[in-house]
Design an enzyme around this catalytic site. Sequence first.
Site, short mmCIF file in Angstrom:
data_model
loop_
_atom_site.label_atom_id
_atom_site.label_comp_id
_atom_site.label_asym_id
_atom_site.label_seq_id
_atom_site.Cartn_x
_atom_site.Cartn_y
_atom_site.Cartn_z
N TRP A 152 32.05 26.31 -0.05
CA TRP A 152 31.93 24.69 0.37
C TRP A 152 30.56 25.26 1.49
O TRP A 152 31.00 23.84 2.50
CB TRP A 152 33.40 24.48 0.76
CG TRP A 152 33.85 25.12 1.22
CD1 TRP A 152 34.88 25.91 0.30
CD2 TRP A 152 33.97 26.56 2.38
NE1 TRP A 152 35.15 26.54 1.14
CE2 TRP A 152 35.33 27.67 2.56
CE3 TRP A 152 33.44 26.57 3.40
CZ2 TRP A 152 35.57 28.30 3.29
CZ3 TRP A 152 33.56 27.12 4.55
CH2 TRP A 152 34.42 28.22 4.19
N LYS A 176 28.86 21.80 -9.85
CA LYS A 176 30.26 21.48 -10.33
C LYS A 176 30.89 21.62 -8.03
O LYS A 176 30.01 22.66 -8.03
CB LYS A 176 31.69 22.77 -10.14
CG LYS A 176 32.77 21.78 -10.13
CD LYS A 176 33.26 22.59 -10.55
CE LYS A 176 34.29 23.21 -9.17
NZ LYS A 176 34.42 23.09 -8.14
N GLY A 234 33.95 33.27 -3.73
CA GLY A 234 34.23 34.23 -3.97
C GLY A 234 34.75 35.50 -4.78
O GLY A 234 33.97 34.57 -5.92
N THR A 235 34.01 36.97 -3.97
CA THR A 235 34.43 37.86 -5.57
C THR A 235 35.46 37.94 -6.45
O THR A 235 35.06 37.67 -7.67
CB THR A 235 34.37 38.91 -4.53
OG1 THR A 235 33.19 39.22 -3.86
CG2 THR A 235 34.45 40.38 -5.32
N THR A 237 36.60 34.72 -7.74
CA THR A 237 36.23 34.33 -8.82
C THR A 237 35.03 34.28 -9.84
O THR A 237 35.68 33.94 -10.63
CB THR A 237 36.47 33.23 -8.01
OG1 THR A 237 36.89 32.50 -6.54
CG2 THR A 237 35.61 31.54 -8.77
N GLU A 255 26.18 35.18 -6.80
CA GLU A 255 26.24 35.18 -4.86
C GLU A 255 27.71 35.14 -4.90
O GLU A 255 28.16 34.19 -4.19
CB GLU A 255 25.20 33.71 -4.53
CG GLU A 255 23.99 34.51 -5.59
CD GLU A 255 23.01 35.17 -4.74
OE1 GLU A 255 23.54 36.05 -3.51
OE2 GLU A 255 21.99 35.38 -5.16
N CYS A 289 28.37 33.88 3.80
CA CYS A 289 28.17 35.34 3.05
C CYS A 289 27.86 36.32 3.98
O CYS A 289 27.83 37.69 4.04
CB CYS A 289 27.95 34.78 1.83
SG CYS A 289 26.70 34.44 1.85
N GLU A 390 36.60 40.25 4.03
CA GLU A 390 35.94 39.04 3.89
C GLU A 390 36.60 37.83 4.45
O GLU A 390 37.66 37.30 4.29
CB GLU A 390 35.02 38.30 3.13
CG GLU A 390 34.28 37.69 3.44
CD GLU A 390 33.48 36.55 2.61
OE1 GLU A 390 33.96 36.32 1.26
OE2 GLU A 390 31.89 36.32 2.23
N LYS A 460 26.78 46.03 -5.29
CA LYS A 460 28.41 46.38 -5.19
C LYS A 460 29.34 44.84 -5.11
O LYS A 460 28.45 43.68 -6.10
CB LYS A 460 28.68 47.18 -4.32
CG LYS A 460 28.18 48.05 -3.62
CD LYS A 460 28.27 49.12 -3.08
CE LYS A 460 29.10 48.95 -1.58
NZ LYS A 460 29.19 49.70 -0.35
N GLY A 463 27.58 40.74 -5.35
CA GLY A 463 26.64 39.83 -6.45
C GLY A 463 26.08 40.82 -8.05
O GLY A 463 26.31 41.65 -7.44
#
Length: 495
Positions: A152, A176, A234-235, A237, A255, A289, A390, A460, A463
């Site tokens: 978002w 999406k 997010g990582t 997900t 990413e 990010c 984060e 790492k 991404g």
Amino acid sequence: MSRTPPDEALIAGEWRRGAGAPNVTVDPATGAPLATVHAVSVEEVAEAARAAASAAADPRWRALLPHQRARLLVRIAELIDAEAEQLAALQTADTGKALTETRALVASAAGTFRYTAAALETAEEALTPARGAYVTMSVYEPIGVVGAINPWNSPIASDAQKLAPALAGGNAVLLKPAEWTPLVSLALGRLVTRALDELALPRALLAVLPGPGRIVGDALVRDSRVGKVTFTGGTSTGRTLAHAAAEKLMPLSLELGGKSPTIVRADADVEQALAGVMFGVFSSSGQSCIAGSRLFVARELYEDFVGELVRRTQKLRVGPGTDPATQVAPLVHHRHRDAVAGYVDLARSEGARVLCGGAVPDGPQYADGAYYLPTVLDGLANTARTCQEEIFGPVLVALPFDDEDDLVAQANDSVYGLACGIWTRDHRAAWRLARRIDAGTVWINTYKQFSISTPFGGMKDSGLGREKGRDGIRAHQRQKALYWGTAESPLPWAT
Ligand code: NAD
């Protein structure tokens, strides 16, 4: 009352309301409802994927030469430019971001389509030196249907970064958007539909499929017709998606999150470093990010630098995105603001000193919005959760360092490796550090600047793969080797 936009989803070339649950999007500056957008159903994801697969194979699209596909991208850029102000205002309403920033994001989206069109026009395929009586070459072909899933925080810019290279590669795209911010992606979808209609191309080359990630996103990733997924988010997900992609042996690019170190050496230009550190973490209210959310300052400079940083942070203007004077706009959603506040509570329980901020701002103008004061923390070790996780909000944690080895050890002690900022007048030290830090992007004496021609991505847990740059198109294609025999008797077996 929220209004219901006429075009809630783009499914199989048709604008219509999704069959899934309604979702009310909210203006985070006021808490007022903006629009009701119905999610698409799992069946509609399948319908969109089916239509996208046939659009990708349609000779009106499939037979186009690269420079002809480029025309579509140029036209989309023109339409974005023509509606730039409305798109920026819509994005400010939906995400809360300052208008100055959403205008820049809209301009960057148009620039992404233009750059990608130019890259497509000038792409070359290589003839490799042959090792026998044949000519060999690599050709690049569309994957077919590409799924693009976005978060978002910067919808139109991230949509463009995914759509432009995927279309340039000759694919159809299922996009999406995030649950909290579908409106700009839908508006962009309308412009793409218009460009497709003008050029008599199949409408189903783009679908825009709002809805929850665990239902709509999951169905998209698992659909057998989707041949690649490009994801920003997010990582955790990203990891879930990687498992689903492994089942299908499908390529995906990720990413993901970050906890990026910003480094201020004792020989830095202090004025520039102060401005850079503040912009790096507090612009976009830290919902970026690449936010420079861990600040490392040389110990001899630490007290003075952090003291001045706190004085200036307290003067930042917090307000609605529509006010041109605003520097720190509301967060995207009240729930996200509460999560950020929860992290500052965690920091306190870990023993942090809250040097400024650490609260919702006072005043009736802030009462209904998702505001949070820009916050500076210190007194924590880099191993604290506040320094490792984060937060994705306007929260900076400051740490001193003693020497370069100590600095590199602390900066690299993170699961993330997205970005890094270095402030120094010593170009040799900048070079050394830039090479020693685990980060996909290193900014030296600047921060959060982007060029579409420079590949971007993380190391790492930040991404997999790179976006942007000329190779961005190739990442949405399949490579095929061609051998073309030139000998009279091409094979050892004569018949
Ligand atoms: P998120 O991972 O919760 O959601 C991102 C998208 O994935 C949304 O559209 C969501 O609906 C969808 N999704 C969620 N679960 C899914 C599933 N099981 N299957 C398929 N799709 C699913 O992230 P967010 O909270 O929207 O965004 C913030 C995160 O994005 C932060 O971690 C931030 O660092 C990251 N981000 C990274 C970059 C980058 O370029 N590296 C850029 C912007 C944001």
